[in-house]
Design a protein around this motif. Sequence first.
Motif, PDB file in Angstrom:
ATOM      1  N   GLU A 429       0.832  -1.202   0.000  1.00 54.33           N
ATOM      2  CA  GLU A 429       0.000   0.000   0.000  1.00 54.33           C
ATOM      3  C   GLU A 429       0.867   1.252   0.000  1.00 54.33           C
ATOM      4  OE1 GLU A 429      -4.063  -1.635   2.192  1.00 54.33           O
ATOM      5  OE2 GLU A 429      -2.434  -0.818   3.409  1.00 54.33           O
ATOM      6  N   GLU A 450      -0.767  -3.485  -6.414  1.00 57.33           N
ATOM      7  CA  GLU A 450      -2.206  -3.707  -6.293  1.00 57.33           C
ATOM      8  C   GLU A 450      -2.562  -5.176  -6.491  1.00 57.33           C
ATOM      9  OE1 GLU A 450      -3.662  -0.969  -9.187  1.00 57.33           O
ATOM     10  OE2 GLU A 450      -3.803   0.712  -7.756  1.00 57.33           O
ATOM     11  N   GLU A 451      -1.830  -5.836  -7.397  1.00 56.23           N
ATOM     12  CA  GLU A 451      -2.064  -7.271  -7.623  1.00 56.23           C
ATOM     13  C   GLU A 451      -1.769  -8.075  -6.367  1.00 56.23           C
ATOM     14  OE1 GLU A 451       0.020 -10.962  -9.999  1.00 56.23           O
ATOM     15  OE2 GLU A 451       0.377  -8.924 -10.725  1.00 56.23           O
ATOM     16  N   ARG A 454      -4.500  -7.446  -3.731  1.00 58.42           N
ATOM     17  CA  ARG A 454      -5.734  -8.198  -4.032  1.00 58.42           C
ATOM     18  C   ARG A 454      -5.566  -9.666  -3.695  1.00 58.42           C
ATOM     19  NH1 ARG A 454      -5.647  -5.124  -8.744  1.00 58.42           N
ATOM     20  NH2 ARG A 454      -4.810  -6.908  -9.901  1.00 58.42           N
ATOM     21  N   TYR A 455      -4.416 -10.213  -4.076  1.00 59.51           N
ATOM     22  CA  TYR A 455      -4.164 -11.637  -3.838  1.00 59.51           C
ATOM     23  C   TYR A 455      -4.170 -11.963  -2.343  1.00 59.51           C
ATOM     24  CZ  TYR A 455      -1.317 -15.855  -3.249  1.00 59.51           C
ATOM     25  OH  TYR A 455      -0.840 -17.083  -2.860  1.00 59.51           O
ATOM     26  N   ARG A 457      -5.431 -10.187   0.166  1.00 63.41           N
ATOM     27  CA  ARG A 457      -6.636  -9.801   0.908  1.00 63.41           C
ATOM     28  C   ARG A 457      -7.872 -10.584   0.488  1.00 63.41           C
ATOM     29  NH1 ARG A 457      -7.673  -3.496   1.426  1.00 63.41           N
ATOM     30  NH2 ARG A 457      -9.328  -4.389   2.738  1.00 63.41           N
ATOM     31  N   TYR A 458      -7.971 -10.929  -0.794  1.00 60.29           N
ATOM     32  CA  TYR A 458      -9.248 -11.449  -1.264  1.00 60.29           C
ATOM     33  C   TYR A 458      -9.193 -12.847  -1.870  1.00 60.29           C
ATOM     34  CZ  TYR A 458     -10.260  -6.492  -0.818  1.00 60.29           C
ATOM     35  OH  TYR A 458     -10.385  -5.203  -0.335  1.00 60.29           O
ATOM     36  N   GLU A 459      -8.028 -13.275  -2.347  1.00 54.15           N
ATOM     37  CA  GLU A 459      -7.969 -14.577  -2.998  1.00 54.15           C
ATOM     38  C   GLU A 459      -7.554 -15.638  -1.995  1.00 54.15           C
ATOM     39  OE1 GLU A 459      -5.675 -14.603  -6.574  1.00 54.15           O
ATOM     40  OE2 GLU A 459      -6.284 -12.570  -7.126  1.00 54.15           O
TER      41      GLU A 459
END
Length: 662
Positions: A429, A450-451, A454-455, A457-459
Motif C-alpha cells: 500500500e 495492487e495485484e 488483491r491476492y 486480501r481477497y484470494e
Amino acid sequence: MRNNLSSQITLTRVPEKYYKPENAYEYSLLTRFEKVRTHIYATMEEGAGELARELATSIRERQREGKQFVLAVPGGRSPYPIFRQLIRMHREEGLSLRNVVVFLIYEFYPLTNEAYSNMHLLREVFLDHVDIPKGNVYSPDGFIDKNDIYDFCRRYEQRIRECGGIDCMLLGVGQAGTIGVNSAGTSVSSRTHLVLMDDTSRKESAQLFRSIDNVPAGVITMGLGTLMEAAKVVLVAWGENKSRIIRETIEAPASDAVPSTCLQHHPNAKVVIDLSAAGQLTRISHPWLVTPCVWDNKLIRRAIVWLCAQTDKPILKLTNKDYSEHGLGELLALYGSAYNVNIRIFNDIQHTITGWPGGKPNADDSNRPERAKPYPKRVIVFSPHPDDDVISMGGTLRRLCDQQHEVHVAYETSGNIAVGDDEVIRYCEYLRDVSERYAPSETPIREKAEEIIRYLRYEKKEDGQPERPDVLFMKGTIRREEARHGCRYSGVKDEHVHFLDLPFYETGLVKKNPLGQRDVDIVKQLLTEVKPHQMFVAGDLADPHGTHKVCLDAVLAAVDEMKGEEWLKDCRIWMYRGAWAEWEMDHIEMAVPISPEELRYKRNAILKHQSQAESAPYLGDDERLFWQRAEDRNRATAEMYKHLGLAAYEAIEAFVQYIPID
C-alpha cells in the motif's frame, strides 16, 4: 561434504563411558535413576541406523515365518531419520516391507485439506518410497463427520486386534510429555479417541500449519491403553530441546500429569536418543552422582556450579563438608581441599569475562578468551535469520564495531516465510501510494503492488502449496531492509552486510530442502573473500524449526573443506545462543558484560525488525517477544555469575569456542 558436524559438538565434553558402558555392572551403576531402558547414541544418525536395523531384522524374521509385522508410527519429525534408513535399506540392501502393516497413531481433526494431514506427510517421507501395500496402511480419518467419530474409533481398535495387535510402537514425545498427543490426565486405560489439543501441543504443531490459528482443535489418537498393549514400545527423541522432557520421562516418578512416564510400567519399553536429548539425564549432566568421573575443567566447573546451587553459596564459601555431603569427595582427594578447587574454578570462570570480544590490543592475553593480535580483526557474524545477530549477540556486535574491528554480518537465509501477509499488504500500500504520487504515468510498480494486495486480501491461497514468488520477494525484501537497518544502528558498514540466501531455505514452504553443496559453496566464497580472523556462528540448536542447525552445519562444512587454508589456522570460531536457549555455565568460554545503556541499544536494534514483533508467524512456544527473551536470558547469565561470587553486571552475552573436528 560432511553435512552434520553440529551433531558432534557434544562429543567434546561427554566421555563415551557415560553413554556406552562396557558391561552390565557399569550400566546398572550409570542408570540407577533411570526407570526405562535407555540407549544413548553419539548422533541421531547412529541411533536411527541402529533402530532401523532392529526393525529390519524383525521384519525379515516375520517374513520367514510367513507372518505380518505390525508397526505403529507417530506424526511429527522424530521417526523421519528412521524412515530414511529403512528407505536406504530397501533400495540398497533389498529389504522388502511387503509384510509390514502400518497404523498411524494419530491424525489431526478436523482437517480441511489433505496436504496438512499426518497421512500425507507419512506418504511423502516414507510410504511412497518403499513397497508396503496401500491396503496395509491404516490411519484415523481427519475428515470424518463428528457424529461418526465414536464408531470410527471403535472400528480402529477392532482393526488393530484383527491384525494381531501391534508388534512395535514407535513414539515421539511432546514438550509436556504427551505421547500420541494424549495430554496430562489421560486415563492409562484409554482407547482410540478424540482429544482436544492443549496449548503446548498446538504450538508444537503450528510449524505444519503456518500459524497456530490454522492448527485443528484436536486429534483422533490411540489412547494410552492402546499404546501400552503393544508388544514393544520404542520412544525416540533427538536434540537438546527434548532433553528436559526426556529426563522427566525416564527419571521422574510416574504421574498422569506427564503421560510419557506411563512407559515406566511397560514390560518391553525402551528409549532411543542422541547425546543432545540425553543432556539432562543424571549420567550425562551429573555423572559424579552415579559413577567415578573423568574429571576435566568443564566437568569440575559444572560440578561446582551445581554445588553452589545445592548449598546456596558462592564458590569461595564452599567447604570440605559441602563437597563430601554432595558426592564430590573425589575432588577433595584429587586437589587436597575445597579451597584448592574453589580458587581454581573461581579463576577459571573469572577469566571468561572480557569487555574486549575481539581481543584487547597491547595487553597480556594469556588469561583472556581472545588473543590480542592481530588488531583490528576481520570478523564475520553468521546469522541464520535476518535478526539472530542482534537478538543473540547485539551487545557484542556493537562492542566489536566500537572497538574498530572490521565487522561483517552474513545473513544465511532470507527469512521470507516468517513475514505475515499483513506486513506485505502494508508495504505494498505504501509502494502504491508513492507510485501514484511521484510516477502516475508509470504503472508497472503500482499494478504489481495492487495485484499482491488483491491476492493477499481477497484470494484464497492453496493450502500446502509454495508461496507465490512475487510475495516471497516482498517478504524477503522487508526482512533484508530491517536487517540492514539493524546493522547500521549497531555500527556495521553497509558494504559489510551480506545476504547469502542459501538455496536450502528457498522452498516457499515451512519444510526446507536438505543442506547441499551449493549452500556450502556460498559460505566458502564469502570466507575466501573476507578471510576472517574471527567468526561468530549460531550454536542455538534448540530452534524448533531446525534452520539454525542447518545454517550451523553449512558453516562448519565450509570450514571443514577449507581446513588447509593458511588464514583459517589463525581464525577462531565462537558459537552464540540466545534466541531459543542459552549456554550452560560450565561451557561458557567468553562472557561479554553488557551495561544498562548497551542493553537498551541492543533492544533498539532488535526492534528494527518490526515484522518479527507480535505479528510474526513463527515466534515458537515462548510467548515472550524476542527482545524480552534476549534480555531475560542475558540478565539471567549475569545473575548466575553474581550468585557464584563474581562481579555483578546488568547482563552478559555468552560464547563457546568451536574447535574444527578432524
